[in-house]
Design a protein around this motif. Structure first.
Motif, PDB file in Angstrom:
ATOM      1  N   ALA A 111      47.597  39.237  20.796  1.00 58.31           N
ATOM      2  CA  ALA A 111      48.904  39.862  20.604  1.00 58.31           C
ATOM      3  C   ALA A 111      49.974  38.990  21.235  1.00 58.31           C
ATOM      4  O   ALA A 111      49.740  38.316  22.241  1.00 58.31           O
ATOM      5  CB  ALA A 111      48.935  41.264  21.220  1.00 58.31           C
ATOM      6  N   ILE A 112      51.149  39.010  20.634  1.00 60.43           N
ATOM      7  CA  ILE A 112      52.321  38.343  21.192  1.00 60.43           C
ATOM      8  C   ILE A 112      53.351  39.420  21.505  1.00 60.43           C
ATOM      9  O   ILE A 112      53.666  40.255  20.648  1.00 60.43           O
ATOM     10  CB  ILE A 112      52.903  37.317  20.212  1.00 60.43           C
ATOM     11  N   ILE A 113      53.846  39.425  22.735  1.00 60.18           N
ATOM     12  CA  ILE A 113      54.869  40.398  23.102  1.00 60.18           C
ATOM     13  C   ILE A 113      56.139  39.655  23.511  1.00 60.18           C
ATOM     14  O   ILE A 113      56.098  38.516  23.971  1.00 60.18           O
ATOM     15  CB  ILE A 113      54.405  41.337  24.231  1.00 60.18           C
ATOM     16  N   GLU A 114      57.258  40.326  23.313  1.00 53.71           N
ATOM     17  CA  GLU A 114      58.551  39.782  23.705  1.00 53.71           C
ATOM     18  C   GLU A 114      58.778  40.063  25.187  1.00 53.71           C
ATOM     19  O   GLU A 114      58.554  41.178  25.659  1.00 53.71           O
ATOM     20  CB  GLU A 114      59.665  40.405  22.869  1.00 53.71           C
ATOM     21  N   VAL A 115      59.210  39.050  25.892  1.00 61.07           N
ATOM     22  CA  VAL A 115      59.400  39.155  27.337  1.00 61.07           C
ATOM     23  C   VAL A 115      60.887  39.248  27.642  1.00 61.07           C
ATOM     24  O   VAL A 115      61.681  38.419  27.177  1.00 61.07           O
ATOM     25  CB  VAL A 115      58.779  37.937  28.051  1.00 61.07           C
ATOM     26  N   MET A 152      48.854  49.582  25.806  1.00 64.66           N
ATOM     27  CA  MET A 152      49.230  48.389  25.056  1.00 64.66           C
ATOM     28  C   MET A 152      49.914  47.410  26.004  1.00 64.66           C
ATOM     29  O   MET A 152      50.410  47.801  27.063  1.00 64.66           O
ATOM     30  CB  MET A 152      50.192  48.749  23.916  1.00 64.66           C
ATOM     31  N   PRO A 153      49.956  46.121  25.655  1.00 68.12           N
ATOM     32  CA  PRO A 153      50.652  45.161  26.511  1.00 68.12           C
ATOM     33  C   PRO A 153      52.123  45.550  26.695  1.00 68.12           C
ATOM     34  O   PRO A 153      52.777  46.039  25.759  1.00 68.12           O
ATOM     35  CB  PRO A 153      50.536  43.845  25.730  1.00 68.12           C
ATOM     36  N   SER A 154      52.636  45.360  27.892  1.00 70.12           N
ATOM     37  CA  SER A 154      54.046  45.657  28.165  1.00 70.12           C
ATOM     38  C   SER A 154      54.558  44.672  29.203  1.00 70.12           C
ATOM     39  O   SER A 154      53.793  43.962  29.843  1.00 70.12           O
ATOM     40  CB  SER A 154      54.215  47.094  28.665  1.00 70.12           C
TER      41      SER A 154
END
Length: 503
Positions: free
Chosen positions: A193-197, A169-171
């Protein structure tokens, strides 16, 4: 005392008869008498945020000061004792998701479990292995649920009910599963997808990722202007695909529409449109939007006790036509505004769209019509005639405006006819509510000041509903029958189209 009161109400239900003046009647909701002092002063607190929840027949309301949920079970105010849905974390409002085949998923947080409801049943059941889950994100494009269990392992529960570990998954920066939102987009043949950075475990923004069907995740480079950010969710995203363009419109004035080239099969960021409130005119597939800040200060402090004046910048009207990326400005158009203390507030509420015909837009002069290409002012809908901040309502094919200057019906040519027979002379929207019961084909008018309630079949002839109850608010239509939940000065009531004694 409470039992005696409930018995008295039951007797009223058994022997009540409909009024001669109206075929509607008003009945008390047993058990809805206030318990707390604040409820005695403000009974509307007994029925906050009404919703319809799968698995329950009646309307669900929140007794906000009790932190409890109740179902309007027939004519009874019944406390919900089930584990799910529950009021903590507002799971009953925002964390129930309907799957493509009719099942439902509920994300609970007291206790921390994920629940499942099979279509056609009324029993929410906890899913095994979800105790103390730490994060869950629902994909409303596919019906899939991604979650992290208490051991930190990542799982995907697909819409068919099968659960397995997700795979890669995105990381970012070594933080596992920083997923904020995910959305399968069939028009794109893949998933966004939107991920928190995070940097040094402090959040600094979001990133956009994409995975084509059958492919791997890759980050999409998005170069945003200063003071703009990616959306934190996809819940209110409108996906608009035209040839090789993909446009994402988000319902939030701080979040700009995102425009991508998808000719290669992978979204390539082009630019953003102005951040603001956007609405689609379906007939022309043209987007109309107000770009700019909704709230602006008019003064700022300077030299201790002195304040300097700030000239506000009204939001600008734009359109984006189908298949284009440029936002064209509409000159000479401003939204309505109001000033309170040292700030100005602009009304950028979404315009009223119709499948066919023009879009109605609130302006500083009144209400204008947008046909997909041009905007024209409507003489009969200027502020001098219909009021400065009119409320616009759409009930089926009928459009109604309401303000302190009266109630107006709009015909096909958008001429506004004043309803001179309306029972309240100055129907301020915050004092007088107009609602529609579609099953009964009745308009319901509640006057909070006089505490009277009226009904009408055509918005021209009105009949007062005879009742001893003093009604102050229309809460919502009932999902299990043609009727509505009302607030009185002493408890809750229901408006009924089938009254005791009716055949």
């Amino acid at each position: 005392m409470i039992r005696a009161f409930a018995l008295l109400i039951a007797i009223q239900l058994a022997f009540a008869s409909p009024s001669e003046a109206s075929d509607l009647c008003i009945l008390p909701v047993i058990g809805s008498e206030p318990i707390l002092k604040v409820e005695e002063r403000q009974p509307y607190r007994l029925a906050r945020t009404p919703v319809v929840i799968p698995g329950y027949t009646g309307l669900i309301v929140n007794a906000g000061n009790r932190h409890e949920l109740y179902e309007i079970d027939g004519h009874t105010y019944r406390k919900i004792e089930d584990e799910f849905p529950h009021v903590w974390g507002r799971a009953y409002q925002h964390r129930i998701h309907i799957l493509p085949h009719g099942d439902a998923i509920g994300l609970g947080n007291k206790p921390w479990r994920i629940y499942h409801l099979r279509a056609g049943t009324s029993d929410w059941r906890p899913l095994a292995g979800t105790e103390r889950y730490t994060r869950a994100v629902f994909d409303n494009g596919s019906g899939d649920l991604y979650f992290k269990n208490s051991e930190g392992r990542l799982f995907l529960r697909n819409a068919d009910g099968h659960t397995a570990e997700t795979g890669p998954m995105p990381s970012h920066n070594g933080i596992k599963f920083p997923l904020s939102a995910i959305r399968t987009v069939p028009e794109l043949n893949g998933t966004l997808a939107i991920i928190e950075v995070f940097d040094d475990f402090r959040k600094r923004g979001n990133e956009l990722w994409f995975r084509p069907f059958g492919g791997d995740w890759a980050m999409v480079t998005v170069d945003l202007p200063d003071q703009q950010s990616l959306p934190k969710d996809f819940g209110t995203i409108e996906v608009d695909k035209s040839h090789h363009l993909l446009r994402l419109f988000h319902d939030g004035w701080r979040t700009p529409p995102l425009l991508f080239d998808i000719e290669s099969g992978h979204p390539a960021f082009i630019k953003t449109a102005p951040a603001g409130r956007w609405a689609l005119h379906p007939g022309s597939e043209t987007w109309f939007g107000w770009g700019g800040s909704e709230y602006q200060r008019l003064k700022k402090s300077a030299y201790m006790f002195f304040k300097t004046h700030i000239t506000p910048k009204p939001p600008t009207a734009y359109i984006i036509q189908r298949g284009f990326i440029e936002a064209d400005e509409i000159e000479g158009l401003e939204p309505p505004s109001s000033i309170l203390n040292d700030a100005i507030s602009y009304d950028l509420r979404p315009a009223l769209s119709a499948q066919f015909g023009p879009m109605l837009i609130r302006t500083d002069n009144g209400i204008a019509a947008f046909d997909g290409e041009t905007v024209r002012e409507i003489p009969s809908l200027n502020h001098d005639r219909i009021g400065e901040l009119p409320k616009i309502m759409n009930f089926g094919d009928r459009i109604i405006t309401q303000s302190e200057k009266g109630v107006f019906l709009l015909d096909n040519s958008l001429f506004a006819e004043r309803v001179d027979t309306f029972p309240i002379a100055r129907p301020w929207p915050h004092e007088v509510s107009i609602n529609y019961l579609s099953g009964a084909e009745k308009y319901i008018v509640v006057d909070r000041e006089t505490r009277e309630i009226f009904e009408s079949s055509d918005m021209r002839d009105f009949t007062r509903i005879d009742t001893d109850a003093k009604i102050t608010k229309f809460v919502a239509a009932l999902p299990d029958r043609d009727g509505a939940l009302l607030v009185g000065t002493d408890m809750l009531y229901t408006l009924e189209t089938r009254c005791p004694g009716d055949e």
